[in-house]
Design a protein around this motif. Structure first.
Motif, PDB file in Angstrom:
ATOM      1  N   CYS B  48     -12.657   2.072  -2.652  1.00 48.68           N
ATOM      2  CA  CYS B  48     -11.256   1.649  -2.690  1.00 48.68           C
ATOM      3  C   CYS B  48     -10.989   0.468  -1.774  1.00 48.68           C
ATOM      4  O   CYS B  48      -9.853   0.018  -1.642  1.00 48.68           O
ATOM      5  CB  CYS B  48     -10.340   2.804  -2.358  1.00 48.68           C
ATOM      6  N   GLY B  49     -12.020  -0.057  -1.122  1.00 52.25           N
ATOM      7  CA  GLY B  49     -11.856  -1.312  -0.399  1.00 52.25           C
ATOM      8  C   GLY B  49     -11.549  -1.193   1.078  1.00 52.25           C
ATOM      9  O   GLY B  49     -11.287  -2.192   1.739  1.00 52.25           O
ATOM     10  N   LEU B  50     -11.563   0.023   1.625  1.00 55.56           N
ATOM     11  CA  LEU B  50     -11.319   0.160   3.066  1.00 55.56           C
ATOM     12  C   LEU B  50     -12.581  -0.186   3.859  1.00 55.56           C
ATOM     13  O   LEU B  50     -12.498  -0.528   5.030  1.00 55.56           O
ATOM     14  CB  LEU B  50     -10.857   1.580   3.405  1.00 55.56           C
ATOM     15  N   PRO B  69     -10.382  -6.369  -0.700  1.00 59.53           N
ATOM     16  CA  PRO B  69      -9.627  -5.500   0.205  1.00 59.53           C
ATOM     17  C   PRO B  69      -8.782  -4.456  -0.531  1.00 59.53           C
ATOM     18  O   PRO B  69      -8.353  -4.662  -1.672  1.00 59.53           O
ATOM     19  CB  PRO B  69      -8.740  -6.477   0.983  1.00 59.53           C
ATOM     20  N   ALA B  70      -8.556  -3.333   0.170  1.00 56.34           N
ATOM     21  CA  ALA B  70      -7.896  -2.166  -0.423  1.00 56.34           C
ATOM     22  C   ALA B  70      -6.553  -2.499  -1.070  1.00 56.34           C
ATOM     23  O   ALA B  70      -6.228  -1.996  -2.139  1.00 56.34           O
ATOM     24  CB  ALA B  70      -7.705  -1.095   0.650  1.00 56.34           C
ATOM     25  N   GLU B  71      -5.758  -3.372  -0.406  1.00 54.69           N
ATOM     26  CA  GLU B  71      -4.415  -3.626  -0.933  1.00 54.69           C
ATOM     27  C   GLU B  71      -4.467  -4.317  -2.292  1.00 54.69           C
ATOM     28  O   GLU B  71      -3.568  -4.142  -3.116  1.00 54.69           O
ATOM     29  CB  GLU B  71      -3.570  -4.424   0.069  1.00 54.69           C
ATOM     30  N   ALA B  74      -5.639  -1.600  -4.940  1.00 57.58           N
ATOM     31  CA  ALA B  74      -4.538  -0.691  -5.270  1.00 57.58           C
ATOM     32  C   ALA B  74      -3.637  -1.288  -6.347  1.00 57.58           C
ATOM     33  O   ALA B  74      -3.091  -0.579  -7.180  1.00 57.58           O
ATOM     34  CB  ALA B  74      -3.723  -0.382  -4.015  1.00 57.58           C
ATOM     35  N   PHE B  80      -6.148   5.368  -4.544  1.00 58.59           N
ATOM     36  CA  PHE B  80      -6.950   6.258  -3.721  1.00 58.59           C
ATOM     37  C   PHE B  80      -6.038   7.205  -2.938  1.00 58.59           C
ATOM     38  O   PHE B  80      -5.111   6.757  -2.276  1.00 58.59           O
ATOM     39  CB  PHE B  80      -7.793   5.410  -2.771  1.00 58.59           C
TER      40      PHE B  80
END
Lengths: 255, 232
Positions: B48-50, B69-71, B74, B80
């Motif tokens: 999820c990119g964290l 990146p997570a944002e 999403a 996630f």
């Protein structure tokens, strides 16, 4: 994150407004220019010295932001005192006192209070009712949680810095309606902001308003009856007592 | 829908998951099971990119999302739900849910689906998220993720910290979502819960995928039984 350069942003904006008015620019555009300068100052901090701060988490972030912004405020302080030692912003509003409920009030105080209250109302609506305001709060609440729902914390932190810069400039403008703002006003503005933040609760708009009003009254009474130097000490004691009784601030919630 | 190839990832150069490959197809429910410390959370944080992977590739709906990146992930439609939930504790249930749809306006239809699924959230509408019980927080975390109408829901140990009955209720809600066509990827330590829910699964052990197959195949596998179900 704590910004100790707040008073210097205010003073820089005040000097800019004073210079603009000397150059013949009318008060409203000059004040708007001051707000713009404040916002740009915030943006500048975000783009430069706060970069390493954002990489840290928790206590380390607070400490580094504190040290770096304090450093910036020293530099700005030194520069302004060197270049504009006698420059003063004084937006004195003339006319006699206005009586409200039998109490005489200075016009400057009334205008400044009205602007401040309107700004607070605006902030309250922005943070409580708009999706952008909520997104900013979400980053303050839980940065990772914000990322997981598609919010970029860096953008939100930048917005916070710009907004706080504009607000610092607004403090300078409204303050100068009551008392002159000069290059030496920075420290007291920062200290007052810090005390209000601590007493009101970090990141709490209503708490800050309440703390500002209560401490403002305490400050004026103490200054009138005892002396302005002692009143600062009384404010610090009030802040210390608040932390002892309510560590999260007046309206703070334990986490 | 999700395709993972040769993925290795970890912390500070020490890989915790090694050369992991798996797929999740449209409308499927897939589980990654394994004991504590097998690398499930590290794997999911990387997806999820964290976390950034040290090598490998992640494709979501055909697009390369490796290292994004997570944002941004999403916003692509893959949401996630962390075992840590990461709710906004001082904000109300309402605000948490509204934020799930950010930057878009929440669709009333989606909101009513979420509140039908988790009526408790409607009852606590104006309460701060931090005051909710563990089960309610899990519902809110799932509900917040659903507010964006994701196409893939990724859940890390949804039963963490929940009483058995509450955990079962959470899976019942997930089942309703599955029947609506939502694709789900889930890690779980409480294997029986996941087994009852998923079509297929993978077993992660010490950071490697050791077994894969349909739920029936995995259940039939003696190794799985002894190691994870406690049956010999």
């Amino acid at each position: 994150m704590l910004n100790l350069g707040y008073g210097q942003i205010a003073v820089t904006s005040a000097i800019a407004v004073a210079l603009a008015m000397e150059a013949g620019i009318p008060i409203l555009p000059a004040a708007a220019l001051g707000l713009l300068i404040g916002g740009l100052f915030g943006l500048f901090l975000d783009l430069t010295i706060l970069r390493p701060v954002y990489r840290l988490r928790g206590e380390a972030r607070v400490l580094l932001s504190l040290l770096l912004t304090l450093g910036v405020s020293f530099i700005v302080d030194g520069f302004l005192n060197w270049r504009f030692p006698l420059k003063t912003l004084n937006l004195h509003i003339g006319g006699g006192a206005v009586e409200i409920l039998g109490v005489p009030m200075r016009r400057g105080s009334l205008v400044a209070s009205a602007i401040t209250l309107a700004t607070f109302a605006g902030l309250f609506v922005f943070f409580g009712r708009t999706s952008l305001g909520r997104a900013i709060r979400s980053v303050i609440e839980d940065e990772e949680g914000a990322r997981l729902i598609g919010i970029d914390p860096k953008k939100m932190l930048r917005l916070i810095l710009v907004l706080s810069g504009v607000l610092a400039a607004l403090v300078a403008v409204t303050r100068s309606m009551v008392a002159p703002v000069d290059t030496k006003s920075g420290l007291s503005i920062t200290v007052f902001a810090l005390i209000v933040t601590v007493v009101g609760g970090l990141g709490n708009v209503v708490g800050a308003l309440l703390a500002g009003i209560i401490l403002g009254i305490v400050n004026v009474i103490a200054a009138d009856f005892i002396g302005s130097y002692i009143s600062l000490i009384i404010l610090l004691v009030a802040a210390a007592v608040t932390i002892l009784i309510r560590p999260a601030g007046l309206l703070g919630v334990k986490e | 829908m999700l395709e993972v190839n040769g993925l290795s990832a970890g912390y500070q150069g020490n890989d915790v998951v090694h050369d992991v490959a798996f797929r999740v197809h449209q409308a499927e429910a897939v589980m990654i099971i394994g004991s504590n410390g097998a690398g499930k959370t590290t794997l999911f944080k990387t997806l999820c990119g964290l976390l950034s992977p040290s090598s490998g590739k992640v494709l979501f709906e055909g697009g390369d999302i490796t290292g994004i990146p997570a944002e941004r992930i999403a916003r692509l439609g893959m949401r996630f739900v962390s075992a840590a939930r990461h709710l906004f504790p001082r904000m109300t249930i309402e605000e948490n849910l509204l934020l799930g749809a950010y930057p878009n306006k929440p669709e009333p239809e989606t909101m009513s689906i979420v509140l039908d699924l988790f009526p408790r959230l409607a009852e606590r509408w104006r309460q701060r998220a931090g005051t909710l019980s563990g089960g309610e927080q899990q519902m809110l975390a799932i509900g917040r993720a659903l507010m964006s109408n994701p196409r893939l829901l990724v859940l890390d140990e949804p039963s963490t910290g929940l009483a058995p009955l509450v955990a079962r209720a959470a899976y019942e809600a997930l089942n309703v979502l599955r029947e609506r066509g939502l694709t789900v990827l889930v890690t779980e330590q409480q294997v029986p819960l996941a087994m009852a829910f998923c079509d297929r699964g993978y077993v992660l052990e010490n950071g490697f995928i050791r077994l894969e197959g349909t739920t029936e195949q995995l259940a039939a596998n003696l190794a799985v039984r002894s190691a994870y179900l406690g049956v010999t």
